[in-house]
Design an enzyme around this catalytic site. Structure first.
Site, short mmCIF file in Angstrom:
data_model
loop_
_atom_site.label_atom_id
_atom_site.label_comp_id
_atom_site.label_asym_id
_atom_site.label_seq_id
_atom_site.Cartn_x
_atom_site.Cartn_y
_atom_site.Cartn_z
N PRO A 1 0.57 -1.69 0.27
CA PRO A 1 0.22 0.09 0.42
C PRO A 1 0.70 1.20 0.03
O PRO A 1 1.71 1.50 0.53
CB PRO A 1 -0.37 -0.03 1.70
CG PRO A 1 -0.30 -0.98 1.83
CD PRO A 1 0.55 -1.89 1.44
N VAL A 2 -0.03 2.58 -0.39
CA VAL A 2 1.10 3.27 -0.94
C VAL A 2 1.14 4.29 0.56
O VAL A 2 -0.19 4.20 1.03
CB VAL A 2 0.37 4.36 -2.05
CG1 VAL A 2 1.34 5.33 -2.43
CG2 VAL A 2 0.97 4.08 -3.27
N GLY B 1 4.25 3.32 5.28
CA GLY B 1 5.32 2.61 6.28
C GLY B 1 5.19 1.71 5.71
O GLY B 1 6.61 1.24 6.09
N LEU B 2 5.55 1.09 4.41
CA LEU B 2 6.10 -0.51 4.31
C LEU B 2 7.40 -0.41 3.41
O LEU B 2 7.25 -1.52 2.74
CB LEU B 2 4.52 -1.12 3.96
CG LEU B 2 3.60 -1.96 5.22
CD1 LEU B 2 2.61 -2.59 4.19
CD2 LEU B 2 4.55 -2.18 5.92
N GLY B 3 7.27 0.71 2.94
CA GLY B 3 8.36 1.55 1.48
C GLY B 3 8.33 1.26 0.49
O GLY B 3 8.81 0.77 -0.46
N SER B 4 6.77 1.50 0.45
CA SER B 4 6.38 0.60 -1.31
C SER B 4 6.85 2.02 -2.25
O SER B 4 7.58 1.48 -3.45
CB SER B 4 4.89 1.36 -1.31
OG SER B 4 4.60 3.06 -0.83
N ALA C 1 10.21 2.88 -2.24
CA ALA C 1 11.68 2.62 -2.14
C ALA C 1 11.70 0.80 -2.98
O ALA C 1 13.06 0.48 -3.99
CB ALA C 1 12.50 1.98 -0.72
N ALA C 2 10.85 -0.01 -2.45
CA ALA C 2 10.60 -1.01 -3.50
C ALA C 2 10.56 -1.15 -4.41
O ALA C 2 11.49 -1.71 -5.74
CB ALA C 2 9.08 -1.65 -2.40
N ASP D 1 14.85 2.98 4.78
CA ASP D 1 13.94 2.36 3.86
C ASP D 1 14.63 1.51 2.61
O ASP D 1 14.83 0.68 2.48
CB ASP D 1 13.49 3.26 3.15
CG ASP D 1 12.31 3.71 3.74
OD1 ASP D 1 11.83 3.60 5.00
OD2 ASP D 1 10.49 3.86 3.25
#
Ligand code: PMV
Length: 315
Positions: A102-103, A106-109, A111-112, A153
């Site tokens: 999810p954008v 906080g899950l690093g979308s 950077a991924a 990240d």
């Protein structure tokens, strides 16, 4: 050419990490960004990223658009559309980007997507890059996303291993004495990291002596957590998570939704819980005994979590 990169969570130390304190982050492989590069009959470099509603030829994007910035590292702007065209006999390329991360959560979308894009493009142009180079390139792109990133990240996502991160220092990974289980709960509230990082900077500027001490406390928590993880005393991480969350509340980066999920995790028997990442929305994490993972995830959903992920941290 395909490449993929995982999401990430910060276990301890967000925000203070921007001020040089250590933080711990781990990859989350249940979610990922995927990039595929295909030959296209149309000239030019076409980006097709349905998750963020983007379908455009790259030269129509602003130069500081994070995706355009990565593409231009490999196909410099002036000859942008002729580069792949020449190579593919007059045709162009299509870059398909999809992500289950999810954008702004906080899950690093961001950077991924950048890591997967750099790796797919480097394969496409046959320019192999070391992890160190990928990391450095993506760090530059992270600056476009949120101003003054610590670099945590891009580092955890590039190396896809648990990382003990100190800004400006060489990468240090860490090993888990024994694996432990984390439940991630998504408030579903998108929150740009740039804003929470900016607000913490305003607080710090208003009283540097006070906030430096607060950041020191967070750094101490991260150091103790690393030791406990390495010795396999993961059950003792719960109280450190709770302490870290209270400090994040003082930094004003939690939110009613995050606090509600943290409370729900606690009431459902988690060993500890905290928000994770930039805050104000996005995700929280709860440490659980493996047998409690499903019931804590259910409790989070009842308390309003839009998604939950159960993940095992293991080096
Ligand atoms: O919101 P995220 O997952 O991008 O995490 C940001 C972490 C911060 O410490 C708040 C900022 C940073 O650059 O380290």
């Amino acid at each position: 050419m395909n490449a993929s990169a995982p999401g990430k969570i910060i276990l301890f130390g967000e925000h203070a990490v921007v001020y040089g304190r250590p933080a711990l982050a781990v990859p989350v492989t249940q979610v990922h960004a995927d990039v595929e590069i295909l030959d296209s009959a149309r000239a030019g470099i076409w980006i097709n990223a349905p998750d963020i509603n983007l379908r455009a030829e790259v030269s129509s994007l602003p130069a500081d658009h994070p995706i355009a910035a990565v593409v231009h590292e490999f196909f410099p702007r002036p000859g942008a559309s002729s580069g792949p065209g020449t190579e593919a006999g007059g045709a162009g390329i299509e870059i398909k980007i999809s992500s289950s991360i999810p954008v702004a959560s906080g899950l690093g979308s961001g950077a991924a997507v950048s890591v997967a894009l750099v790796r797919a493009l480097s394969a496409r142009v046959n320019r192999p890059l070391t992890d160190e180079r990928v990391n450095a390139m993506v760090y530059e792109v992270e600056k476009l996303h949120h101003g003054t990133p610590s670099g945590i990240d891009n580092t955890v996502i590039t190396y896809a291993r648990p990382v003990y991160f100190v800004k400006g220092q060489p990468i240090q990974t860490f090993k888990t004495g024994s694996p432990f289980t984390i439940v991630i709960g998504d408030t579903g509230v998108p929150a740009p990291t740039r804003e929470s990082v900016g607000d913490v900077r305003t607080l710090w500027e208003s009283d540097k002596v006070k906030w430096e001490k607060v950041f020191d406390k967070v750094g101490e928590i991260a150091k103790r957590a690393k030791t406990r993880i390495e010795t396999g005393e993961w059950e003792l991480l719960g109280e450190l998570m709770n302490a870290n969350h209270r400090i994040l509340q003082r930094m004003t980066v939690s939110s009613p939704e995050l606090d509600k999920l943290v409370r729900a995790a606690d009431e459902a028997g988690a060993l500890g819980a905290k928000m994770s990442g930039g805050g104000r929305g996005g995700n929280m994490i709860a440490l659980v005994k493996p047998e409690a993972a499903n019931s804590v995830a259910e409790a989070l959903k009842e308390a309003g979590a839009k998604h939950t992920i159960i993940t095992t941290v293991d080096s």
